[in-house]
Design a protein around this motif. Structure first.
Motif, PDB file in Angstrom:
ATOM      1  N   PHE A 133       0.889  -1.180   0.000  1.00  0.00           N
ATOM      2  CA  PHE A 133       0.000   0.000   0.000  1.00  0.00           C
ATOM      3  C   PHE A 133       0.910   1.207   0.000  1.00  0.00           C
ATOM      4  O   PHE A 133       1.551   1.496   1.007  1.00  0.00           O
ATOM      5  CB  PHE A 133      -0.884   0.013   1.251  1.00  0.00           C
ATOM      6  CG  PHE A 133      -1.787  -1.176   1.359  1.00  0.00           C
ATOM      7  CD1 PHE A 133      -2.805  -1.370   0.431  1.00  0.00           C
ATOM      8  CD2 PHE A 133      -1.640  -2.102   2.379  1.00  0.00           C
ATOM      9  CE1 PHE A 133      -3.644  -2.462   0.527  1.00  0.00           C
ATOM     10  CE2 PHE A 133      -2.477  -3.187   2.479  1.00  0.00           C
ATOM     11  CZ  PHE A 133      -3.489  -3.370   1.544  1.00  0.00           C
ATOM     12  N   GLY A 139       0.093  -7.989   9.214  1.00  0.00           N
ATOM     13  CA  GLY A 139      -0.396  -8.270   7.861  1.00  0.00           C
ATOM     14  C   GLY A 139      -1.300  -9.486   7.779  1.00  0.00           C
ATOM     15  O   GLY A 139      -1.569  -9.996   6.691  1.00  0.00           O
ATOM     16  N   LYS A 140      -1.796  -9.949   8.903  1.00  0.00           N
ATOM     17  CA  LYS A 140      -2.635 -11.157   8.902  1.00  0.00           C
ATOM     18  C   LYS A 140      -3.952 -10.924   8.170  1.00  0.00           C
ATOM     19  O   LYS A 140      -4.334 -11.695   7.279  1.00  0.00           O
ATOM     20  CB  LYS A 140      -2.916 -11.600  10.351  1.00  0.00           C
ATOM     21  CG  LYS A 140      -1.653 -11.761  11.190  1.00  0.00           C
ATOM     22  CD  LYS A 140      -1.961 -12.168  12.602  1.00  0.00           C
ATOM     23  CE  LYS A 140      -2.697 -11.123  13.434  1.00  0.00           C
ATOM     24  NZ  LYS A 140      -1.954  -9.891  13.713  1.00  0.00           N
TER      25      LYS A 140
HETATM   26  N1  LIG Z   1      -6.215  -0.742   2.686  1.00  0.00           N
HETATM   27  C1  LIG Z   1      -5.044  -0.412   3.275  1.00  0.00           C
HETATM   28  N2  LIG Z   1      -4.420   0.708   2.920  1.00  0.00           N
HETATM   29  C2  LIG Z   1      -3.233   1.050   3.507  1.00  0.00           C
HETATM   30  N3  LIG Z   1      -2.648   0.339   4.466  1.00  0.00           N
HETATM   31  C3  LIG Z   1      -3.252  -0.797   4.872  1.00  0.00           C
HETATM   32  C4  LIG Z   1      -4.480  -1.230   4.309  1.00  0.00           C
HETATM   33  N4  LIG Z   1      -4.853  -2.397   4.904  1.00  0.00           N
HETATM   34  C5  LIG Z   1      -3.885  -2.659   5.794  1.00  0.00           C
HETATM   35  N5  LIG Z   1      -2.915  -1.723   5.782  1.00  0.00           N
HETATM   36  C6  LIG Z   1      -1.700  -1.716   6.598  1.00  0.00           C
HETATM   37  O1  LIG Z   1      -1.096  -2.969   6.462  1.00  0.00           O
HETATM   38  C7  LIG Z   1      -0.553  -3.387   7.698  1.00  0.00           C
HETATM   39  C8  LIG Z   1      -1.087  -4.738   8.085  1.00  0.00           C
HETATM   40  O2  LIG Z   1      -2.430  -4.597   8.477  1.00  0.00           O
HETATM   41  P1  LIG Z   1      -3.346  -5.822   8.899  1.00  0.00           P
HETATM   42  O3  LIG Z   1      -4.691  -5.295   9.166  1.00  0.00           O
HETATM   43  O4  LIG Z   1      -3.213  -6.886   7.900  1.00  0.00           O
HETATM   44  O5  LIG Z   1      -2.685  -6.291  10.262  1.00  0.00           O
HETATM   45  P2  LIG Z   1      -3.108  -7.477  11.214  1.00  0.00           P
HETATM   46  O6  LIG Z   1      -1.967  -8.422  11.265  1.00  0.00           O
HETATM   47  O7  LIG Z   1      -4.408  -8.019  10.845  1.00  0.00           O
HETATM   48  O8  LIG Z   1      -3.186  -6.722  12.615  1.00  0.00           O
HETATM   49  P3  LIG Z   1      -4.201  -6.901  13.841  1.00  0.00           P
HETATM   50  O9  LIG Z   1      -3.686  -8.010  14.669  1.00  0.00           O
HETATM   51  O10 LIG Z   1      -4.104  -5.591  14.552  1.00  0.00           O
HETATM   52  O11 LIG Z   1      -5.523  -7.158  13.270  1.00  0.00           O
HETATM   53  C9  LIG Z   1      -0.856  -2.309   8.710  1.00  0.00           C
HETATM   54  O12 LIG Z   1       0.266  -1.477   8.824  1.00  0.00           O
HETATM   55  C10 LIG Z   1      -1.992  -1.573   8.085  1.00  0.00           C
HETATM   56  O13 LIG Z   1      -2.005  -0.227   8.475  1.00  0.00           O
END
Ligand SMILES: Nc1ncnc2c1ncn2[C@@H]1O[C@H](COP(=O)(O)OP(=O)(O)OP(=O)(O)O)[C@@H](O)[C@H]1O
Ligand SMILES: [Mg+2]
Lengths: 252, 354
Positions: free
Chosen positions: A13, A41-42
């Motif tokens: 992104f 990033g999960k």
């Molecule tokens: N649509 C998007 N646009 C920009 N950045 C994004 C987008 N979706 C996710 N990100 C970024 O990508 C990274 C991973 O996000 P993600 O939601 O996958 O994390 P996660 O592992 O699910 O975390 P959590 O345990 O908090 O749910 C984060 O830094 C987030 O800000």
């Protein structure tokens, strides 16, 4: 042949490599965990698997069919269903109707048939009602069938989301933090439900979870993500004892 | 399926209200207890009820905003009036001719609705409101500019004036620019209007309680989740919007065949009218077809009933709008209404709570 085979998946992104070099192989019937610190990033990986985002690189093969870059609804039809980290129910619809929307593609009749109430309407609706009630029963939700989905308690809403996902008759079920916001008792109950779903529906399940009790209790294999990359992969007990994983979680 | 029974019961009450109203009106007319002014309002009531239900399908069920529903009415009105006028002398079985007119009006409006919907409903966001708003004004202006006539050589259309049509001696003018269409056969009446209201209700209520209706409502409630369970979002949005446009077209047909002269003005097919229809829907309760019906009738009736108050008319009208809004939307009023209902029907509400 594996149920899911993902190779070298990546997406950015802007400048942020949210997921890169993501690989995972899940066998049929496995209960697989995806863990990692916040922002690892999960959820993004789930969004890639379900076509919400198109990957910049890599390939996704489900049960021998390449689904890379397909639309969400085609991926659903190919056999991946999911739940969401922030619950996404059809909040102004009844609990029963939420599940019936999940049955949309397996029980068909035309708009015309529905408006004119042709015999096929009654036949299909009856089958759908029965099937949906069956699913609600699995999650102990049958008595709430007529409730508005938004009126369910939080824990039940999470279960309804799983029921709705199962209604699409998936080959692979993705659960994004199913135990989030649940108390220990509810979590325990959820663990039993997930195991039951796996055995009863012969389902392959990939779940994201922060609750280590749940993860170590039901997952057979784990993948750990950190800063968008796979940190470690393998049997649950091995992974959880890996010093690098412990370090990533405790954060130094 | 306790819930299904509840829904069916609810729908039956709605149909019942329409039929009962029809019977009461017929009795009033037969016994000479209804002024001619009121009698003249009967068909407009049906028109507004139909178009309000139609807009509620877009707003309440699909969850999109249309600010151009008067435009779809306009399409239905002019296409059907044109047809009726053209075949008036050769096709003399009035009911059958009107049936054809209804189909033509509905299909034309549906087609236009579909064409407007294709580019707009693919987008995410509230583009429909803007585009329909523009569409409504454009359609009205185009119709005001059209001259259309027919003679032995076929159909002639011009956007300039009547002379440039070059009609031969035996030719007939059908649409006369801003003067519109004159001489449309007076094929609609209250009975037909009520039948059309019932048909509209039948279509919309059955649609809502069907596979496609659920798909549409799931998109309204959560598009991302709907996609994740395999709902084709664009397809179902288009289906709902096209049906909605078709029904608005039917309202237009009814309207057109109640007048000897049909022309497109701001007050019948313009922005004002679109907003008025939206007011019916919002005040009647978004998603409640019965509410739309009642609001459409009350708010059409009110200015006429208050005519004797002259200057205070609009003041009272505004107060009624506010009271209706409070009654339907304020949580306190909703609770009070529930408590009141519980007192009147103690058993029923107890069961609902259980
Ligand atoms: N649509 C998007 N646009 C920009 N950045 C994004 C987008 N979706 C996710 N990100 C970024 O990508 C990274 C991973 O996000 P993600 O939601 O996958 O994390 P996660 O592992 O699910 O975390 P959590 O345990 O908090 O749910 C984060 O830094 C987030 O800000
Ligand atoms: Mg997440």
């Amino acid at each position: 042949m594996a149920m899911l085979e993902v190779k070298n998946l990546a997406i950015s992104f802007g400048g942020l490599r949210a997921v890169s070099g993501f690989e995972i192989t899940i066998e049929k019937g496995q209960l697989y965990g995806l863990i990692g610190p916040n922002g690892a990033g999960k959820t993004t990986a789930f969004n890639l698997l379900t076509g919400v985002y198109k990957p910049d690189e890599g390939s996704i093969v489900l049960d021998g069919v390449n689904i890379t870059g397909k639309r969400t609804i085609d991926i659903c039809k190919a056999g991946i269903a999911r739940t969401f980290q922030n619950i996404r129910l059809f909040s102004d619809m009844s609990v029963l109707d939420n599940v019936k929307v999940g049955l949309h593609n397996s029980n068909e009749y035309s708009t015309f048939t529905g408006i004119l109430r042709l015999p096929k309407y009654f036949k299909t609706e009856k089958a759908m009602n029965e099937e949906a009630m069956e699913l609600l029963k699995v999650f102990g939700l049958e008595e709430f069938a007529a409730y508005n989905a938004s009126n369910l308690p939080y824990g039940q809403q999470r279960k309804l989301e799983i029921a709705r996902a199962l209604a699409t008759k998936p080959k692979l079920l993705l659960l994004d933090e199913p135990a989030a916001g649940m108390n220990p008792n509810e979590t325990k109950e959820l663990m039993d439900t997930i195991k039951f779903v796996r055995d009863h529906f012969d389902m392959t399940i990939l779940l994201i979870e922060h609750d280590m009790k749940l993860v170590s209790g039901i997952c057979e294999k784990l993948t750990v993500l950190n800063f968008g990359e796979v940190l470690c992969q393998g049997d649950t007990s091995e992974v959880l004892n890996n010093p690098e994983v412990i370090k990533a979680y405790l954060g130094e | 399926m306790k819930k299904l029974r509840k829904e069916t019961k609810n729908n039956l009450i709605t149909y019942g209200i329409v039929i009962l109203t029809y019977i009461i009106v017929q009795i009033l007319v037969a016994t000479g207890n209804m002024s001619s002014l009121m009698q003249g309002l009967l068909v407009p009531f049906c028109t507004y009820v139909i178009v309000a239900i139609s807009l509620n399908l877009t707003v309440g069920v699909l969850g999109e905003l249309s600010l151009g529903h008067a435009g779809f009415m306009c399409v239905g009105a002019f296409s059907s009036a044109l047809f009726s006028l053209a075949v008036k002398d050769s096709f003399t079985v009035a009911p059958l001719r009107f049936l054809c007119a209804i189909l033509i009006g509905a299909l034309s409006a549906a087609l236009i609705g579909f064409l407007v919907g294709i580019p707009v409903l693919r987008l995410r966001g509230d583009y429909l409101a803007i585009v329909t708003l523009a569409f409504g004004e454009i359609i009205k202006n185009i119709i005001n500019a059209i001259y259309l006539g027919i003679d032995g050589n076929g159909i002639h259309i011009s956007l300039k004036d009547a002379m440039s049509l070059g009609l031969s001696e035996d030719g007939r003018m059908l649409i006369k620019g801003a003067q519109g269409i004159t001489g449309t056969p007076h094929d609609s009446n209250f009975t037909i209007g009520v039948v059309l209201v019932l048909v509209t209700l039948f279509i919309v209520l059955n649609f809502m309680d069907s596979r496609s209706g659920r798909a549409v409502m799931s998109i309204r409630d959560n598009r991302i989740a709907a996609e994740s369970v395999g709902i084709d979002v664009t397809r179902y949005k288009l289906i709902a919007f096209t049906i909605s446009a078709a029904l608005a077209g039917v309202a237009g047909v009814l309207y057109a065949h109640n007048l000897s002269t049909l022309n497109a003005q701001p007050k019948n097919f313009g922005y004002n009218m679109s907003i008025l229809i939206l007011v019916f829907v919002v005040l009647g309760g978004i998603g409640s077809m019965r509410g739309s019906m009642i609001a459409a009738v009350l708010l059409t009736l009110l200015p006429e009933v208050l005519r004797f108050m002259a200057d205070y008319r609009m003041l009272i009208y505004a107060i009624v709008l506010i009271v209706m809004m409070l009654f339907n939307w304020s949580p306190d009023a909703i609770n009070m209404r529930k408590r009141l209902m519980a007192k009147i029907f103690p058993k029923k509400s107890q069961k609902e709570e259980a």
